[in-house]
Structures are given as C-alpha cells and as structure tokens.
Design an enzyme around this catalytic site. Structure first.
Site, mmCIF file in Angstrom:
data_model
loop_
_atom_site.group_PDB
_atom_site.id
_atom_site.type_symbol
_atom_site.label_atom_id
_atom_site.label_comp_id
_atom_site.label_asym_id
_atom_site.label_seq_id
_atom_site.Cartn_x
_atom_site.Cartn_y
_atom_site.Cartn_z
ATOM 1 N N ASP A 120 34.933 0.024 61.521
ATOM 2 C CA ASP A 120 34.756 -0.017 60.060
ATOM 3 C C ASP A 120 35.585 1.062 59.366
ATOM 4 O O ASP A 120 35.889 2.108 59.958
ATOM 5 C CB ASP A 120 33.274 0.175 59.690
ATOM 6 C CG ASP A 120 32.717 1.487 60.223
ATOM 7 O OD1 ASP A 120 33.092 1.879 61.351
ATOM 8 O OD2 ASP A 120 31.919 2.130 59.512
ATOM 9 N N GLU A 121 35.909 0.787 58.137
ATOM 10 C CA GLU A 121 36.458 1.780 57.197
ATOM 11 C C GLU A 121 37.600 2.615 57.788
ATOM 12 O O GLU A 121 37.665 3.826 57.554
ATOM 13 C CB GLU A 121 35.339 2.732 56.722
ATOM 14 C CG GLU A 121 34.274 2.022 55.955
ATOM 15 C CD GLU A 121 33.148 2.957 55.505
ATOM 16 O OE1 GLU A 121 32.909 3.014 54.291
ATOM 17 O OE2 GLU A 121 32.526 3.611 56.360
ATOM 18 N N ALA A 122 38.507 1.965 58.500
ATOM 19 C CA ALA A 122 39.632 2.703 59.092
ATOM 20 C C ALA A 122 40.758 2.813 58.055
ATOM 21 O O ALA A 122 41.895 2.409 58.286
ATOM 22 C CB ALA A 122 40.104 2.001 60.360
#
Ligand code: ACM
Length: 504
Positions: free
Chosen positions: A306-308
């Site tokens: 997530d959220e890279a």
C-alpha cells in the site's frame, strides 16, 4: 446475540435451563472444557476453581457430528429443560456454539443464571472474518495481543492479521537480519516506547490464536512503509522522497519529516521505499519472507504493497511480483493491499485486501477485482477502528471520510462494495486497528468495542435480505445486551450514545 445466528427458533413448550456453578460439561477429550467453564464463570462471577457436581444437574453437552451443519464452522445449539446440546462437524463449530452459549446467559433474579429455551442453527456467511492489529506504529506485547484474540474470537472472528512492520518500527525478530529488531524496534509513534516479538513470542501468539480457532496472518509491509528497514540497514533503503504532499502532511500534523537512517516517530505516509533492483534487497525479501513463512503455520503471508508513493511505478510492479513470488516459493499464499492488483503477473491465488472507501474511486475497484484469489474487504470508512466515533472522540483519526459512527460502521454490505465482483470472490471482511494514536490496551478497548461487533456481524450473519434481525435497530439493542458480558470480562468499551441502553 452478535453475530446474529442464521436461524433462531423458540422451543415450543420449552423450559429455560438453569445453570449453577457445578454444571456438568460433557465434551470430546479434545475440547477445552476449562476454557468454557472459565468463560461461563467469568460472565456469572463464579469462582473459577469450581468443578462439576452431579446434583447441579444441568448438562452442557458438546458433540462432534458430521450432520450437525453443512458448513465446517457451523453448529446447532438447543437449550431446553436441564440440557444444552451443541453439535458441530468440527471443533471450530463447537467453539462457536459455546461462544453463543456464553452470550445467551442471563441472570435469573434470585435464582442464579439461565439460558432461554432456544433452538439455533448457525453458520458463517464468509470464510474470512478478520481483525488487523498494527503493532508497528505502537507496539503491543504478547499478553495484550492474546487478550485481543480472546475478545475477537468471542465474536466468531477467525483471523488475526498482525501488521508487523512500518516506518516507525520492525516488530518481529529475523535471524538473518538481526539489526531489524536490535536497532529499529526501540521506539513507537509519538516517541512512545517500542518493542518486538522474539520467535518464541510469535509462536506463543500463533498457538494461542489456534486454540481460539484463529489463523495468524503476518504482514511485512513493502516496498513503502519501510523506513525502519533503512534505520537498521541503510544500504537497503532508498532516500526518503519528500514530496509537496508529504510536506503538507507534516505541516498539518505539526511533525518533523523523516531523515534517512534516523528513527521516525511521526505519522506521515508514503516517503519510504526499498532500493529496488539491488540484489541485496531481493535477498533481504527472500530471507524475511522465508523466515516469516517458516514461523507461521497458517496459509498466508501478507506483503503489504500500500501507499508506495515514494516508489517508481515500474519498480513497484517488479518488486511486488518478486515479493509475492517469494511468498509462493515459501509455500504460502500471498495477500496484498489492493494497489498491488493492477501490476499483473502475481502468483495464482494471490488475495487482495481492499482498503478504499465503501464507494471505490479512481480504478480501486479494478485493482480489487484483479486478484484471482478473491478479495478481503476492509473499507476504511466502515471497518477502520482507529477512526473517531464522532467529533468528540479522544483518540483516533478522521481521514476516511470523517468520523465513523457505530451505525455507519454497521450500514454496509460486502456484496455491493466492488461493482461486478461476484460474492463468491469476496473472501470476507476484516476490521483494522491502526495505532498512530492508540498507545495502551485501554486505548485498544475503547476504539475496538463496540465497533468490532459491526464487522463481526457483517462477516458472519446472513445479509439483511435474509435475516430480519440484520438491521441497525436490532443491532443496537443486541450490542447493548452484550455490554454486561464485556464489563464482566474487563473490556473498557466505549459507551456510545448510539447504543440502546437497556435495563438488565
Ligand atoms: C492502508 O490503510 N494504507 C492499508
């Protein structure tokens, strides 16, 4: 009862069963009768040292019976006169029947405790009924985690997902990379103390979960949310990517931005990444995944994803494929947050975990549909237990579309979140407790209870179309009826004004 059973009937002409401290338990040798006696004793306020005595005639009979339910977690419970019969095809089914029994106990004024005459046939709607605990932003030790397992299992949840790593700390000892916990586990968010699980600690959690019919899913969140890796091993980390968005987050939070290699105690997200393409990073991922898989008897390892925001998209795709393949090579099924769905080429059976809002935006539904292993639903505006209940809540955040009242948490159906996703591909529901603002066991109780009961019912009970009781008006009365039990168990639940107050 929460979750409300699939079918509940009266027993025509039936009599309530009276339970006194010496009641008899008749169960297969493998069933943990000490647990059941303690669970009933805790509710009733009986001394846990009491043993069965024949003149306290009521019998709780637990029996393994193939024909009791078509579902491996299903059970049948019938209470009448001097017997409570629970039958199930598996030990898990007996355990869930026993949990229902604990919820049915009521004080009989002047007359001990009673269970109404009742006939229940029950089985879950979804196979995956989970709770995620973030032990990275704030660390919680074995005792707290095991207490949470007991509390979640009492609502028939069967999965504990441990978010073991994040920017603020790495929480599981890895033999091949010992500095992860020697160096990068000492703090938590807000400068609070950290900690980590030894291999023995982790095995203890897994064993306690198994005794409560829960599977542990370990998450190693990569390639973003990895600042702690660089604190321990600077050569594995990319430099923090401090975008305008990140500067705005830090200003709003009034927190420092992270410096490379320094421990991070703030909560901004999306700046960290691994040095993708470096063979040492590939080796690191293989080592970590192999150790975590070897320590974990359950079938899954979660690789995050997530959220890279600090990772180039083509690097991200290559990394996620590599990490998922490492999980498959270690004999486990990968799970990833939904962003990973669109990279393609993931191992067969990879499962997605959707964490967008109940109404997906910007292709999130395409990403969620792309996992051939199906999807676990964790819509953030419904099941993120770290969201404030209302504007006055002491703890928690509001980014998932404002506060999440108990009613709002209850008011959704897993079949309608991802357009065009067949219900058979919804593996289930998982509530999540992120812990940026949650620092103590009391904080956990306050944010988890009562809202976890909404997720438990949505994951277990037939949809509202099938069950008249699967309504908010029914739920708010039934959750109030559970409060004395939670009180007896020492759970410091939030006394929400939305919950019906009943005299009891
Ligand atoms: C998430 O909330 N970033 C999974």
């Amino acid at each position: 009862m929460i979750p409300y059973p699939a079918r509940v009937d009266d027993v025509p002409g039936g009599l309530a069963v009276r339970l006194a401290p010496g009641f008899v338990i008749d169960a297969p040798a493998t069933f943990d009768t000490a647990w059941l006696r303690a669970a009933i004793g805790a509710r009733a306020g009986w001394d846990s040292g009491i043993r069965s005595v024949a003149h306290d005639a009521a019998t709780v009979s637990l029996r393994l019976a193939e024909e009791a339910s078509e579902h491996p977690e299903g059970y049948r419970l019938r209470a009448d006169g001097d017997r409570i019969d629970i039958a199930a095809p598996t030990e898990a089914g007996l355990f869930y029947g026993a949990q229902t029994l604990v919820q049915l106990l009521r004080p009989a004024p002047g007359d001990g405790w009673r269970v109404p005459a009742i006939d229940i046939e029950d089985a879950p709607r979804f196979a995956h009924r989970g709770l995620m605990l973030d032990v990275a932003r704030h660390f919680f030790g074995v005792e707290t985690v095991c207490a949470l397992i007991d509390r979640a299992a009492a609502l028939k949840l069967n999965t504990l997902h441990l978010h073991l790593t994040d920017d603020q700390g790495w929480r599981l000892h890895i033999d091949a990379w010992p500095r992860l916990t020697e160096v990068a586990a000492s703090g938590s968010a807000n400068g609070d103390p950290g900690g980590f699980f030894t291999r023995e600690d982790y095995r203890g959690i897994v064993a306690h979960a198994a005794a409560r019919h829960m599977t542990v899913v370990p998450e190693i969140d990569m390639p973003g949310h990895t600042h702690a890796v660089g604190v321990a091993y600077p050569h594995l980390a990319a430099a923090p990517v401090l975008t305008d968005d990140l500067r705005a987050q830090a200003t709003e939070l009034d927190q420092e931005l992270p410096a490379a290699g320094e421990p991070y105690a703030g909560w901004a997200v999306g700046f960290s990444s691994l040095r993708i393409g470096d063979p040492r990073v590939e080796g690191f991922v293989r080592d970590v995944v192999a150790e975590v898989a070897a320590l974990t008897p359950g079938p899954y390892v979660h690789i995050g994803g997530d959220e890279a925001h600090g990772t180039d998209p083509s690097d991200y795709a290559a990394f996620v494929r590599h990490a998922a393949e490492a999980v498959a090579a270690a004999g486990k099924t990968p799970i990833a947050w939904h962003e990973a769905g669109l990279v393609g080429g993931l191992p067969a059976g990879t499962v997605g975990q959707y964490w967008g809002l109940r109404s997906p935006v910007d292709g999130q539904d395409d990403a969620a549909r792309a996992f051939d292993g199906g999807v676990i639903l964790s819509p953030a505006d419904a099941v993120y237990l770290d969201m404030k209940y209302d504007g006055g809540t002491r703890l928690g955040l509001t980014w998932a579309d404002g506060p999440t009242s108990v009613e709002r948490a209850y008011d959704w159906d897993p079949a309608t979140v991802i357009d065009g996703l067949d219900e058979a591909r919804v593996r289930g529901v998982e509530a999540a407790l992120w812990t940026e603002t949650i620092a103590t066991p009391a904080d956990i109780d306050e944010m988890v209870f009562p809202r976890i009961a909404t997720a438990a019912e949505i994951a277990w009970s037939p949809s509202s179309a099938l069950a008249a009781e699967r309504t908010w008006e029914s739920f708010r009365v039934r959750v109030a009826a559970l409060e004395p039990l939670w009180h007896a168990l020492g759970i410091g639940f939030f006394a929400s004004p939305e919950i019906a107050r009943v005299t009891r």
